[in-house]
Design an enzyme around this catalytic site. Structure first.
Site, PDB file in Angstrom:
ATOM      1  N   GLN A 158       0.864  -1.349  -0.130  1.00  0.00           N
ATOM      2  CA  GLN A 158       0.076   0.187   0.030  1.00  0.00           C
ATOM      3  C   GLN A 158       0.705   1.198  -0.123  1.00  0.00           C
ATOM      4  O   GLN A 158      -0.049   2.244  -0.441  1.00  0.00           O
ATOM      5  CB  GLN A 158      -0.979  -0.588   1.261  1.00  0.00           C
ATOM      6  CG  GLN A 158      -2.422   1.103   1.062  1.00  0.00           C
ATOM      7  CD  GLN A 158      -3.411   0.099   0.767  1.00  0.00           C
ATOM      8  OE1 GLN A 158      -3.367  -1.425   0.723  1.00  0.00           O
ATOM      9  NE2 GLN A 158      -3.486   1.069  -0.334  1.00  0.00           N
TER      10      GLN A 158
ATOM     11  N   LYS B 180      -2.598  -1.237   6.440  1.00  0.00           N
ATOM     12  CA  LYS B 180      -3.753  -2.367   6.549  1.00  0.00           C
ATOM     13  C   LYS B 180      -3.906  -2.752   8.130  1.00  0.00           C
ATOM     14  O   LYS B 180      -3.339  -2.526   8.593  1.00  0.00           O
ATOM     15  CB  LYS B 180      -3.002  -3.139   5.606  1.00  0.00           C
ATOM     16  CG  LYS B 180      -3.729  -3.692   4.880  1.00  0.00           C
ATOM     17  CD  LYS B 180      -4.561  -3.201   3.904  1.00  0.00           C
ATOM     18  CE  LYS B 180      -5.766  -4.263   2.437  1.00  0.00           C
ATOM     19  NZ  LYS B 180      -5.714  -3.462   1.561  1.00  0.00           N
TER      20      LYS B 180
ATOM     21  N   GLY C 197     -12.220   0.072   2.864  1.00  0.00           N
ATOM     22  CA  GLY C 197     -12.590  -1.615   3.232  1.00  0.00           C
ATOM     23  C   GLY C 197     -11.265  -2.377   2.071  1.00  0.00           C
ATOM     24  O   GLY C 197     -10.522  -2.055   1.777  1.00  0.00           O
ATOM     25  N   ASP C 198     -11.660  -3.692   2.518  1.00  0.00           N
ATOM     26  CA  ASP C 198     -11.093  -4.990   1.227  1.00  0.00           C
ATOM     27  C   ASP C 198     -11.796  -6.289   1.242  1.00  0.00           C
ATOM     28  O   ASP C 198     -12.832  -6.131   1.734  1.00  0.00           O
ATOM     29  CB  ASP C 198      -9.309  -5.156   2.384  1.00  0.00           C
ATOM     30  CG  ASP C 198      -8.325  -5.954   0.734  1.00  0.00           C
ATOM     31  OD1 ASP C 198      -8.252  -4.919   0.482  1.00  0.00           O
ATOM     32  OD2 ASP C 198      -8.343  -6.758   1.367  1.00  0.00           O
TER      33      ASP C 198
ATOM     34  N   THR D  60     -11.535   0.235  -8.160  1.00  0.00           N
ATOM     35  CA  THR D  60     -10.774  -0.679  -8.129  1.00  0.00           C
ATOM     36  C   THR D  60     -10.957  -0.806  -9.396  1.00  0.00           C
ATOM     37  O   THR D  60     -10.663  -1.313 -10.320  1.00  0.00           O
ATOM     38  CB  THR D  60     -10.751  -1.482  -7.150  1.00  0.00           C
ATOM     39  OG1 THR D  60     -10.745  -0.679  -5.612  1.00  0.00           O
ATOM     40  CG2 THR D  60      -9.300  -1.777  -6.966  1.00  0.00           C
TER      41      THR D  60
END
Ligand code: NDP
Ligand code: 2IT
Length: 447
Positions: free
Chosen positions: A111, A126, A165-166, A209
């Site tokens: 990241q 993260k 989010g992820d 994304t």
């Protein structure tokens, strides 16, 4: 390989040999930097690599929560605040049973470089938990999120750290997390991105994304005088990134033929069109069902239990959008044998080192996730900007900014690759361009 790089990697492997994914990510990035480090000794003098491979801070905490029967469970919660040289820590939260510190360190490390590439002022971080949202009621997910934020709130803030989010963290979870933050702090802060539109979110963030990855693939193909028009595409996953990847592929005239989840893959030989995609949105986002349902609904599709899409059908494009290391060396060779000319990563580190070797040997177009999936976090940056000026941009405005950012990332990665002697190598270019900005900021700011 540059001696400084080799020494730092060796040290890292000796210290945390069990953090496989983190070592894999560190090796990939650092191996790209030899030419930069050879050309300027300031990075070694300032111990930049040694500092870059250790997070500035890691927070580990207990997350106790009660299920619907009143039984107590305890999960581990984490936030890895990796690097804040160019802006507040920024990066997603992952809720998945496989989550551990090594995985979050790999994601946080990636990241840092990704966020640097976006052109926006964001550091890298993260977080997440080994909590599994699958099969839990809304009430249980809310209990978990409340407990998670009861600790996390003291470590984040609009100028400190802004999660998003992820995997396993979407609009529902961001809502619960934001509500709990606000209750505790009594302050309406821009402390999470991926919020719903009505309460501070940005248009296009859900799409960003997937759309961004397709824009990136379009840019790569254009360097060969080629387009997406009429190309068959394999997409893995069926969550946020996969869904909007398929949507944009359809809009730009390509033919996506696969989707998957952790149980298996569907191949639809006629292509997934807008109507079939609407079924997937409802299946995955409302019913939280399995992708196998697609093959029951549409007879043009076949379901492959326990399989990933790679090699199941001929396709010119591959857009892996599920998880790390989902394409191994064998899968990569199968893709190439089946006519693949372009791999654009929606997921983080979906290709193993052997897969990347295979792409390079076959000289196909290959974009690493930190470049091609950066549209998500970039649009998170745009959400923060809109929150700061208390205005909302239109869908067209945000999409245009996203598209321009993806073009810039593509251009900067290509230019850096050429400048350091590996023209056309997006992996080297992305790593170098991402590194230089962060490293120079670290040197400017001292220690
Ligand atoms: P979601 O939770 O929305 O979807 C994840 C999808 O991947 C699901 O279909 C899931 O299947 C599948 N999946 C997850 N783990 C595995 C596994 N171990 N094996 C096979 N399939 C798996 O997450 P996202 O779409 O947000 O994330 C997908 C990828 O994109 C991740 O690598 C993430 O880090 C990356 N990413 C996400 C961004 C974002 O903005 N959301 C931005 C940049 C990258 P199942 O439901 O069965 O678990
Ligand atoms: O991997 C990623 O870039 C994300 N999950 C999105 C992070 C963000 O802050 O929007």
């Amino acid at each position: 390989m540059n001696k400084y790089v080799a020494r730092v990697l060796e040290d890292l492997k000796a210290k945390q040999p069990w953090e496989k994914e983190f070592l894999q990510a560190a090796e990939e990035v650092l191996s790209s930097l030899s030419a930069v480090l050879d050309s300027d000794s300031k990075y070694e003098k300032n111990k930049i690599l040694e500092r870059m491979v250790v997070p500035e801070r890691v927070i580990l905490f207990q997350v106790p929560w009660a299920d619907d029967k009143g039984e107590l469970h305890v999960n581990q919660g984490y936030r890895v605040q990796f690097n804040s040289a160019i802006g507040p820590y920024k990066g997603g939260l992952r809720f998945h049973p496989s989550v551990n510190l090594g995985i979050l360190k790999f994601l946080g490390f990636e990241q840092v470089f990704k966020n640097s590439l976006t052109t926006l002022p964001m550091g890298g971080g993260k977080g997440g938990s080994d909590f599994d949202p699958k099969g839990k009621s809304n009430n249980e997910v809310r209990n978990f999120c409340n407990s998670f934020m009861r600790e996390l709130y003291r470590h984040i803030g609009p100028n400190t750290d802004v999660p998003a989010g992820d995997i396993g963290v979407g609009g529902r979870e961001i809502g619960f997390l934001f509500g709990q933050y606000k209750r505790i702090r009594n302050s309406y802060d821009s402390v999470l991105t991926g919020k719903a539109l009505e309460w501070g979110g940005s248009l296009i963030r859900p799409e960003a994304t997937g759309y961004g990855n397709v824009y990136f693939a379009q840019e790569m193909l254009a360097t060969k005088g080629d387009t997406l028009e009429g190309k068959t595409a394999l997409v893995s996953g069926s969550g946020n990134v996969a869904q909007y990847t398929v949507e944009k592929l359809i809009q730009l005239g390509a033919k996506p033929i696969s989707l998957s989840d952790s149980n298996g893959t569907i191949i639809d030989k006629d292509g997934i069109d807008a109507e079939k995609l609407a079924f997937v949105f409802d299946l995955k986002n409302n019913k939280r069902g399995r992708i196998s349902e697609y093959a029951k609904k549409f007879p043009t599709a076949q379901y492959y239990e326990g399989k990933r899409p790679w090699g199941l059908a001929k396709a010119e494009l591959a857009l892996p959008s599920a998880t790390q290391n989902e394409i191994n060396g064998e899968n990569a060779k199968a893709l190439i044998e089946n006519g693949c000319i372009c791999v654009s990563e929606g997921a983080n580190m979906p290709s193993t080192p052997e897969a990347i070797e295979a792409y390079k040997a076959a000289k196909i177009l290959y974009a690493p996730g930190k470049a091609s999936n950066a549209g998500g976090v970039a649009t998170s940056g745009l959400e923060m900007s809109q929150n700061a000026i208390r205005l909302s941009w239109t869908r067209e405005e945000v999409d245009e900014k996203l598209h321009n950012i993806m073009r810039s990332i593509h251009k900067n990665a290509l230019e850096a690759a050429a400048e350091y002697g590996t023209p056309g190598d997006y992996m080297n270019g992305a790593n170098i361009a991402g590194f230089k900005k962060v490293a120079n900021a670290m040197i400017d700011q001292g220690y």
